[in-house]
Structure formats: C-alpha cells, structure tokens
Design an enzyme around this catalytic site. Sequence first.
Site, PDB file in Angstrom:
ATOM      1  CG  HIS A  31      -1.979  -1.127   1.072  1.00  0.00           C
ATOM      2  ND1 HIS A  31      -2.871  -1.255   0.030  1.00  0.00           N
ATOM      3  CD2 HIS A  31      -2.183  -2.186   1.886  1.00  0.00           C
ATOM      4  CE1 HIS A  31      -3.599  -2.350   0.196  1.00  0.00           C
ATOM      5  NE2 HIS A  31      -3.193  -2.945   1.313  1.00  0.00           N
ATOM      6  CG  LEU A  89     -11.591 -14.903  -2.646  1.00  0.00           C
ATOM      7  CD1 LEU A  89     -11.746 -15.884  -1.498  1.00  0.00           C
ATOM      8  CD2 LEU A  89     -12.020 -15.547  -3.951  1.00  0.00           C
TER       9      LEU A  89
END
Length: 208
Positions: A31, A89
């Site tokens: 990140h 997912l």
Amino acid sequence: MNTFTLRPHSGEAGHHDHLLTAFMLAENISHGLVLKKVPVLQYLYYLAQVGICMSPLSNNHLFLEYNKSPFPDYFARGLNVCLSTDDPLQFHFTMEPLMEEYAVAAQVWKLSVCDMCELARNSVQVSSFSHTEKQHWLGSTYREEGEVGNDTCKTNVPNIRAAFRHETHVQELNVLCHAYSRDVTEDLEPPSEAISKVAGEFDKVENS
C-alpha cells in the site's frame, strides 16, 4: 538472518509512524498511500528503493478513490513500486485478479508497454521467489543495477529505461554524499571570530 521476511501492510491509512518503522525493519511494504502526505519519508523510501506493492482497486473500495491514488506519481518519481492484489475474493470480479489490476491501471493511467514491463520486473524483484526462479524470469544478472542487470530478452524493459532509473538514483545519492562531505570538511570559524564579524556588521549599519 531473520527466519521470516517482513512485508507488512503499511501506509494504507492511519498515522505515518508505522511507515517509519517499516522503513527501518521491513523488506518491502504493501500500500504506502500515506507516503504522499510525508514527502521526506517518501524520499527515504526512494533512496533506499524499498519495495511498495500497491493495490489501487482494493484502495478504491476502502480508502482512496482510484483517480486520487498516488501510484502514478510514485512510479514517475522512481519509487520501487509494483501492482498487487489485496482481498481478491472481495474486490475483484474475474479468476485473474492481478490481470485486473494491470488492465485497469493501463487504461486509466495510460501506461505504456514499457511501463507495464517495468512494473512486472519490479514485482518479481521484490517478491519472495528464490534466486533461481528470479534468474529464470529476469536473467542471470538481475542483481546488478542499471543496464547490466536488465536482460531485455527476459524483461522486455528497454535498456534506456533501466539506465535512466539507475543514473537518476545514483545522481541523487551523489548529491547527498557531496553535501555531507562538504559539511564535514568545511572549516568552522571560531566563535570569537564569528561574533567579531557580526559586531562589525552592526557597527557599519549604525554608522551609516
């Protein structure tokens, strides 16, 4: 000599202190969004070429809109960034979430083929693949810097891009080394002489 390689999520949100800790301890981070708010720390990450694995699609859902992501700025400045997935997912819609990241980034930020290949090369370099696997994907000299470490037949990254990244980084380091050596070797005036000079300047002002 650590048993585990430290690759934490860092700088996705919150205070920048954890980015500082990661800079000192981590192999690379995921990140790094908060780096855009701390230019000095961002500069340190550039100098040390700490890997930053970014997931713009995940960030878009949770913390930062896609068009506000600092990823293109980091990449242009030469930080060691690559694209990765986070919670595939939950945030991706195909069986190839990493391809989604590359495809969307290429369309939104108009990344060239050269850009995409460089990002893929960065991704392999900062990964946990073994030395043998990295040699297979990047070439036998991948540990070297600049053109020497860039096997164009493996990476498809032009030598001129690899040379530009390396030369820019070396120039930046040279500027810092030169500034440090100048400060260290520069003779400092004795305090008494410095005070006399200042007093003399005040006298000139008063007389005028």
